[in-house]
Design a protein around this motif. Structure first.
Motif, PDB file in Angstrom:
ATOM      1  N   GLU A  35       7.606   5.969 -10.545  1.00 57.56           N
ATOM      2  CA  GLU A  35       6.636   4.871 -10.633  1.00 57.56           C
ATOM      3  C   GLU A  35       6.440   4.141  -9.309  1.00 57.56           C
ATOM      4  OE1 GLU A  35       7.429   2.256 -13.935  1.00 57.56           O
ATOM      5  OE2 GLU A  35       7.667   3.934 -15.311  1.00 57.56           O
ATOM      6  N   SER A  36       7.503   3.956  -8.536  1.00 52.73           N
ATOM      7  CA  SER A  36       7.358   3.230  -7.267  1.00 52.73           C
ATOM      8  C   SER A  36       6.519   4.032  -6.271  1.00 52.73           C
ATOM      9  CB  SER A  36       8.726   2.892  -6.663  1.00 52.73           C
ATOM     10  OG  SER A  36       9.416   4.054  -6.273  1.00 52.73           O
ATOM     11  N   ILE A  37       6.700   5.338  -6.254  1.00 54.51           N
ATOM     12  CA  ILE A  37       5.895   6.184  -5.367  1.00 54.51           C
ATOM     13  C   ILE A  37       4.442   6.171  -5.824  1.00 54.51           C
ATOM     14  CG2 ILE A  37       5.448   8.606  -4.791  1.00 54.51           C
ATOM     15  CD1 ILE A  37       8.440   8.939  -4.370  1.00 54.51           C
ATOM     16  N   GLN A  38       4.210   6.278  -7.115  1.00 59.95           N
ATOM     17  CA  GLN A  38       2.839   6.245  -7.630  1.00 59.95           C
ATOM     18  C   GLN A  38       2.160   4.918  -7.267  1.00 59.95           C
ATOM     19  OE1 GLN A  38       0.949   8.703  -9.789  1.00 59.95           O
ATOM     20  NE2 GLN A  38       2.356   9.840  -8.496  1.00 59.95           N
ATOM     21  N   LYS A  39       2.889   3.824  -7.388  1.00 58.62           N
ATOM     22  CA  LYS A  39       2.320   2.510  -7.085  1.00 58.62           C
ATOM     23  C   LYS A  39       1.986   2.384  -5.602  1.00 58.62           C
ATOM     24  CE  LYS A  39       2.938  -2.382  -7.567  1.00 58.62           C
ATOM     25  NZ  LYS A  39       3.716  -3.517  -7.871  1.00 58.62           N
TER      26      LYS A  39
END
Length: 162
Positions: free
Chosen positions: A81-85
């Motif tokens: 999720e952090s990479i996607q964000k």
């Protein structure tokens, strides 16, 4: 009687062909499975243009649809999720299944998967590398924390150079 059967058969075939024409062909997503919420650019030239206008770094993911390493990396990339964000908010994103003509995007060879960062001055960041000495720009599914750190580095380096 045979004429009516032939007429009915031709009618059914024509009706089916008309239905096929009505169906719209949905264009393939530029995400190619790397994250549907991310705004992806179509090609390297468009990425460079948007990067300069937005002053956000460009992240280029080279991969192939039939490569098991690329597929494994894609699953890990999407699951983080952090990479996607960060990809959605802080980068111009491009994923490439065919090589670009720019040799700067292959500083240590043409292999997949590989991820490179380009800053808004159009400089390929050769100093932001992965963990492996034989393929500097590759990442494996277990390297998502390392990739996230490099994404942060690409953002910070550019902003600190302004």
């Amino acid at each position: 009687m045979l004429r009516w059967v032939l007429f009915a058969l031709i009618f059914v075939i024509c009706a089916g062909a008309g239905e096929q024409k009505k169906k719209k062909v949905k264009p393939k997503s530029l995400a190619r499975g790397w994250g549907d919420d991310i705004s992806w650019v179509q090609n390297y030239e468009e990425g460079l243009s948007k990067m300069v206008k937005s002053q956000k770094p460009l992240m280029v993911i080279h991969h192939q649809a039939n490569c098991p390493y690329s597929q494994a990396l894609k699953k890990a990339f999407v699951a983080d999720e952090s990479i996607q964000k960060m990809a959605e908010e802080d980068f111009i994103m491009l994923n490439v299944v065919q090589e670009t003509a720019d040799k700067n995007l292959a500083p240590d060879g043409y292999y997949v998967p590989r991820i490179l960062f380009v800053d808004p001055s159009r400089t390929v960041r050769a100093d932001i590398v992965g963990r492996y000495s034989n393929r500097l720009y590759t990442y494996e599914p277990g390297d998502m924390a390392y990739l996230a750190t490099n994404m942060k580095k690409a953002k910070v380096l550019w902003h600190s150079e302004l």
